[in-house]
Design a protein around this motif. Structure first.
Motif, short mmCIF file in Angstrom:
data_model
loop_
_atom_site.label_atom_id
_atom_site.label_comp_id
_atom_site.label_asym_id
_atom_site.label_seq_id
_atom_site.Cartn_x
_atom_site.Cartn_y
_atom_site.Cartn_z
N UNK A 154 -8.96 23.59 -3.75
CA UNK A 154 -9.04 23.17 -5.14
C UNK A 154 -7.66 22.94 -5.74
N UNK A 155 -6.64 23.38 -5.04
CA UNK A 155 -5.27 23.06 -5.40
C UNK A 155 -4.56 22.64 -4.12
N UNK A 156 -3.56 21.82 -4.25
CA UNK A 156 -2.85 21.31 -3.09
C UNK A 156 -1.39 21.67 -3.22
N UNK A 157 -0.87 22.34 -2.19
CA UNK A 157 0.54 22.71 -2.17
C UNK A 157 1.35 21.74 -1.35
N UNK A 158 2.64 21.86 -1.42
CA UNK A 158 3.52 20.93 -0.73
C UNK A 158 3.38 20.99 0.79
N UNK A 159 2.94 22.11 1.34
CA UNK A 159 2.82 22.21 2.78
C UNK A 159 1.45 21.88 3.34
N UNK A 160 0.48 21.57 2.47
CA UNK A 160 -0.89 21.35 2.91
C UNK A 160 -1.07 20.11 3.77
N UNK A 161 -0.19 19.15 3.66
CA UNK A 161 -0.31 17.93 4.44
C UNK A 161 0.79 17.78 5.48
N UNK A 162 1.61 18.79 5.61
CA UNK A 162 2.70 18.73 6.57
C UNK A 162 3.68 17.62 6.23
N UNK A 163 4.27 17.06 7.24
CA UNK A 163 5.28 16.01 7.07
C UNK A 163 4.71 14.77 6.38
N UNK A 164 3.43 14.47 6.61
CA UNK A 164 2.82 13.27 6.02
C UNK A 164 2.67 13.37 4.52
N UNK A 165 2.71 14.57 3.97
CA UNK A 165 2.52 14.74 2.54
C UNK A 165 3.82 14.92 1.77
N UNK A 166 4.91 14.54 2.34
CA UNK A 166 6.21 14.74 1.71
C UNK A 166 6.49 13.68 0.65
N UNK A 167 6.71 14.13 -0.58
CA UNK A 167 7.06 13.21 -1.67
C UNK A 167 8.41 12.55 -1.41
N UNK A 168 9.23 13.17 -0.57
CA UNK A 168 10.54 12.59 -0.25
C UNK A 168 10.42 11.26 0.48
N UNK A 169 9.28 11.01 1.09
CA UNK A 169 9.07 9.75 1.80
C UNK A 169 8.70 8.59 0.88
N UNK A 213 9.19 3.05 -6.62
CA UNK A 213 8.00 2.33 -7.09
C UNK A 213 6.74 3.15 -6.84
N UNK A 214 6.64 3.73 -5.66
CA UNK A 214 5.46 4.54 -5.32
C UNK A 214 5.38 5.76 -6.24
N UNK A 215 6.49 6.42 -6.48
CA UNK A 215 6.50 7.58 -7.38
C UNK A 215 6.06 7.20 -8.78
N UNK A 216 6.56 6.07 -9.28
CA UNK A 216 6.18 5.61 -10.61
C UNK A 216 4.69 5.28 -10.68
N UNK A 250 0.83 -1.21 0.00
CA UNK A 250 0.00 0.00 0.00
C UNK A 250 0.86 1.26 0.00
N UNK A 251 0.35 2.32 -0.61
CA UNK A 251 1.05 3.61 -0.58
C UNK A 251 0.88 4.29 0.77
N UNK A 252 -0.24 3.99 1.44
CA UNK A 252 -0.53 4.57 2.75
C UNK A 252 -1.38 3.60 3.53
N UNK A 253 -1.45 3.80 4.84
CA UNK A 253 -2.14 2.86 5.72
C UNK A 253 -3.61 3.21 5.99
#
Length: 92
Positions: free
Chosen positions: A42-57, A61-64, A16-19
């Protein structure tokens, strides 16, 4: 889009990508915590989800998987996506 990303991740990567549980709401599948975090936006920025929304995590495979889902489903509007989910076996 989150629903399809999770489904494709489970099929392609067997992971899973998330739990968070995805629930069947009237208009389609919803991840409730994500919904609460983004309600009214209506748009989502990089800070809207805090640490949980970091693409760096995300691993490669998940990115693809996410890129493939966005490439395939990203052109559709929300009503089309809702209708699509309602026609599929998991919803039925």
């Amino acid at each position: 889009l989150v629903y399809y990303a999770q489904a494709w991740g489970l099929v392609w990567d067997e992971c899973p990508l998330f739990q968070e549980e995805i629930q069947a709401w009237v208009n389609g599948p919803v991840a409730p915590d994500l919904y609460k975090a983004l309600k009214g936006k209506f748009t989502v920025g990089t800070g809207d989800l805090g640490e949980n929304g970091s693409a760096a995590k995300l691993n490669e495979n998940a990115k693809e998987t996410i890129d493939a889902v966005l490439g395939y489903y990203g052109k559709f509007n929300s009503q089309y996506l809702s209708d699509l989910t309602h026609m599929e076996t998991p919803w039925k």
